[in-house]
Design a protein around this motif. Structure first.
Motif, PDB file in Angstrom:
ATOM      1  N   LEU A 257      21.703 -21.436  31.996  1.00 38.07           N
ATOM      2  CA  LEU A 257      20.685 -21.179  31.090  1.00 38.07           C
ATOM      3  C   LEU A 257      19.456 -20.308  31.501  1.00 38.07           C
ATOM      4  N   ARG A 258      18.743 -19.799  30.685  1.00 40.31           N
ATOM      5  CA  ARG A 258      17.643 -19.034  30.925  1.00 40.31           C
ATOM      6  C   ARG A 258      16.286 -20.100  30.948  1.00 40.31           C
ATOM      7  N   ASP A 259      15.302 -19.394  31.816  1.00 35.33           N
ATOM      8  CA  ASP A 259      14.054 -20.444  31.744  1.00 35.33           C
ATOM      9  C   ASP A 259      13.885 -21.205  30.306  1.00 35.33           C
ATOM     10  N   ARG A 260      13.281 -20.474  29.403  1.00 37.61           N
ATOM     11  CA  ARG A 260      12.993 -21.141  28.340  1.00 37.61           C
ATOM     12  C   ARG A 260      13.996 -22.149  28.008  1.00 37.61           C
ATOM     13  N   GLU A 261      15.314 -21.892  27.819  1.00 35.72           N
ATOM     14  CA  GLU A 261      16.254 -23.090  27.400  1.00 35.72           C
ATOM     15  C   GLU A 261      16.213 -24.256  28.495  1.00 35.72           C
ATOM     16  N   LEU A 262      16.106 -23.814  29.827  1.00 40.29           N
ATOM     17  CA  LEU A 262      15.844 -24.791  30.786  1.00 40.29           C
ATOM     18  C   LEU A 262      14.694 -25.671  30.627  1.00 40.29           C
ATOM     19  N   THR A 263      13.700 -25.134  30.192  1.00 38.06           N
ATOM     20  CA  THR A 263      12.150 -25.984  30.102  1.00 38.06           C
ATOM     21  C   THR A 263      12.463 -26.917  28.878  1.00 38.06           C
ATOM     22  N   LEU A 264      13.474 -26.339  27.874  1.00 33.92           N
ATOM     23  CA  LEU A 264      13.757 -27.302  26.593  1.00 33.92           C
ATOM     24  C   LEU A 264      14.450 -28.445  27.152  1.00 33.92           C
ATOM     25  N   LEU A 265      15.464 -28.036  27.892  1.00 30.67           N
ATOM     26  CA  LEU A 265      16.502 -29.081  28.438  1.00 30.67           C
ATOM     27  C   LEU A 265      15.834 -30.085  29.136  1.00 30.67           C
ATOM     28  N   ARG A 266      15.062 -29.752  30.189  1.00 29.31           N
ATOM     29  CA  ARG A 266      14.206 -30.655  30.706  1.00 29.31           C
ATOM     30  C   ARG A 266      13.336 -31.568  30.147  1.00 29.31           C
ATOM     31  N   ARG A 267      12.592 -31.063  29.068  1.00 25.20           N
ATOM     32  CA  ARG A 267      11.885 -31.874  28.416  1.00 25.20           C
ATOM     33  C   ARG A 267      12.630 -32.748  27.730  1.00 25.20           C
TER      34      ARG A 267
ATOM     35  N   ASP B  35      15.594 -25.744  40.080  1.00 23.13           N
ATOM     36  CA  ASP B  35      15.607 -24.659  41.150  1.00 23.13           C
ATOM     37  C   ASP B  35      16.975 -23.909  40.869  1.00 23.13           C
ATOM     38  N   THR B  36      17.260 -22.725  41.233  1.00 19.59           N
ATOM     39  CA  THR B  36      18.592 -21.911  40.780  1.00 19.59           C
ATOM     40  C   THR B  36      19.536 -22.364  41.924  1.00 19.59           C
ATOM     41  N   VAL B  37      20.732 -21.961  41.656  1.00 22.52           N
ATOM     42  CA  VAL B  37      21.751 -22.063  42.591  1.00 22.52           C
ATOM     43  C   VAL B  37      22.104 -20.981  43.067  1.00 22.52           C
ATOM     44  N   THR B  38      22.815 -20.888  44.143  1.00 25.77           N
ATOM     45  CA  THR B  38      23.342 -19.388  44.764  1.00 25.77           C
ATOM     46  C   THR B  38      24.742 -19.350  44.244  1.00 25.77           C
ATOM     47  N   SER B  39      25.521 -20.399  44.066  1.00 28.73           N
ATOM     48  CA  SER B  39      26.755 -20.456  43.485  1.00 28.73           C
ATOM     49  C   SER B  39      27.180 -21.844  43.060  1.00 28.73           C
ATOM     50  N   GLY B  40      28.213 -21.989  42.393  1.00 26.87           N
ATOM     51  CA  GLY B  40      28.718 -23.281  41.727  1.00 26.87           C
ATOM     52  C   GLY B  40      27.895 -23.670  40.551  1.00 26.87           C
ATOM     53  N   THR B  41      28.420 -24.634  39.802  1.00 27.31           N
ATOM     54  CA  THR B  41      27.723 -25.129  38.478  1.00 27.31           C
ATOM     55  C   THR B  41      27.205 -26.379  38.445  1.00 27.31           C
ATOM     56  N   VAL B  42      26.467 -26.633  37.447  1.00 27.03           N
ATOM     57  CA  VAL B  42      25.940 -28.042  37.290  1.00 27.03           C
ATOM     58  C   VAL B  42      26.158 -28.188  35.758  1.00 27.03           C
ATOM     59  N   HIS B  43      26.861 -29.349  35.301  1.00 21.18           N
ATOM     60  CA  HIS B  43      26.880 -29.548  33.595  1.00 21.18           C
ATOM     61  C   HIS B  43      26.200 -30.890  33.245  1.00 21.18           C
ATOM     62  N   LEU B  44      25.196 -30.931  32.491  1.00 25.09           N
ATOM     63  CA  LEU B  44      24.815 -31.924  31.953  1.00 25.09           C
ATOM     64  C   LEU B  44      25.406 -32.236  30.529  1.00 25.09           C
ATOM     65  N   GLY B  45      26.013 -33.269  30.551  1.00 23.22           N
ATOM     66  CA  GLY B  45      26.867 -33.357  29.265  1.00 23.22           C
ATOM     67  C   GLY B  45      27.694 -32.257  29.242  1.00 23.22           C
ATOM     68  N   GLY B  46      27.786 -31.825  27.833  1.00 21.88           N
ATOM     69  CA  GLY B  46      28.578 -30.428  27.447  1.00 21.88           C
ATOM     70  C   GLY B  46      27.936 -29.200  28.154  1.00 21.88           C
ATOM     71  N   THR B  47      26.409 -29.259  28.740  1.00 20.30           N
ATOM     72  CA  THR B  47      26.033 -27.986  28.763  1.00 20.30           C
ATOM     73  C   THR B  47      26.041 -27.454  30.051  1.00 20.30           C
ATOM     74  N   GLU B  48      26.453 -26.246  30.637  1.00 17.50           N
ATOM     75  CA  GLU B  48      26.132 -25.921  31.931  1.00 17.50           C
ATOM     76  C   GLU B  48      24.959 -25.388  32.210  1.00 17.50           C
ATOM     77  N   ILE B  49      24.199 -26.294  32.830  1.00 18.20           N
ATOM     78  CA  ILE B  49      22.717 -25.719  32.876  1.00 18.20           C
ATOM     79  C   ILE B  49      22.475 -24.453  34.029  1.00 18.20           C
ATOM     80  N   THR B  50      23.483 -24.409  34.740  1.00 22.87           N
ATOM     81  CA  THR B  50      23.472 -23.004  35.648  1.00 22.87           C
ATOM     82  C   THR B  50      23.347 -22.024  34.914  1.00 22.87           C
TER      83      THR B  50
END
Ligand SMILES: Nc1ncnc2c1ncn2[C@@H]1O[C@H](COP(=O)(O)OP(=O)(O)OP(=O)(O)O)[C@@H](O)[C@H]1O
Length: 255
Positions: free
Chosen positions: A89-99, A72-87
């Motif tokens: 990322l675009r849809d395609r990048e998010l799909t790959l990251l989740r996979r 889900d998208t956030v209204t504000s704020g950030t989420v990092h997974l390791g060195g990646t700020e996932i908030t």
């Protein structure tokens, strides 16, 4: 800064965080009727730790997990997974990251009925054309403890065994974090205990970072740490929880 972050005493962190959320806010709706499902939540999850997220109904648990996992998208704020700020990322990048970097376990086991337990465990790697590390598979199979049942179809397995297959599938790709959403919601208490013991062992023995949403204080007691939400805010946490300490905090939160 959230009310909780300002008030909480610093806790020893056993390992560097894998997931870090800062000032996460999620507002649903618009034009008149809005719901602030998350309100400036800052929280991090240490490597190899098993954390439970709890709180009254509607407190924002699922929303938090969905935002942490890039579902889900956030209204504000950030989420990092390791060195990646996932908030960012675009849809395609998010799909790959989740996979490739996140494992998921849901209340419904989502196994394919025509594949054996082992084939189900291997399926995501096959789909992603990822080589399976035989040593990791062997280790996970050992922790799963399904033995001969690995070659059975899901219909020949108990609910607890099916959910252990689902957890093994989530673990196989060595994800940086496993998100489990009410993983014992469809299980009787004995099967639930099997799955929770397995999640705990995967954190202890494989160093797997696990974040679980649950309503059940007994389930939360398997975790190393429980964080509590109320009205979209992080309001409390307990390290080394027991079912009694968790229940006690929940009762206070709901009063
Ligand atoms: N898609 C949505 N649109 C509008 N409001 C939503 C949406 N999803 C969640 N909400 C609202 O956001 C708040 C938090 O919901 P969320 O599902 O995260 O809570 P929860 O703690 O997981 O609840 P439960 O324990 O009942 O599953 C609630 O008020 C809910 O009604």
């Amino acid at each position: 800064m959230s009310e909780y972050a300002a008030a909480a005493a610093p806790q020893p962190s056993p390992a560097p965080p894998v997931v870090v959320a800062r000032d996460l806010t999620k507002v649903y709706g618009g034009a008149g009727s809005t719901v602030r499902a998350l309100d400036e939540v800052s929280v991090s999850f240490a490597r190899g730790a098993f954390t439970a997220i709890m709180g009254p109904s509607g407190s924002g648990k699922s929303t938090l997990m969905h935002c942490l996992a890039g579902l889900d998208t956030v209204t504000s704020g950030t989420v990092h997974l390791g060195g990646t700020e996932i908030t960012r990322l675009r849809d395609r990048e998010l799909t790959l990251l989740r996979r490739d970097r996140i494992g998921f376990v849901f209340q419904s086991f989502n196994l394919l009925p025509m594949l054996t337990a082992e084939q189900n465990i291997l399926l995501p790697a096959r789909i992603a054309r990822r080589r399976t590390d035989p040593a990791r598979l062997a280790r996970i199979v050992e922790v799963v403890g399904l033995g001969e049942r690995l070659h059975h179809l899901p219909s020949a397995l108990s609910g607890g065994q099916q959910q252990r297959v689902a957890v093994a599938r989530a673990l196989l790709g060595d994800p940086e974090v496993v998100y489990a959403d009410e993983p014992t919601g469809n299980l009787d208490s004995r099967s639930g205990a099997e799955v929770l013991g397995f999640l705990r062992d995967s954190a202890r023995d494989l160093g797997q970072t696990v974040v679980m949403v649950t309503h059940d204080p007994v389930a939360a007691a398997y975790a190393d740490r429980v964080v509590f939400l109320r009205d979209g805010r992080l309001v409390d946490e307990v390290y080394g929880p027991t079912a009694e300490t968790v229940l006690d905090r929940l009762v206070k939160l709901e009063s």
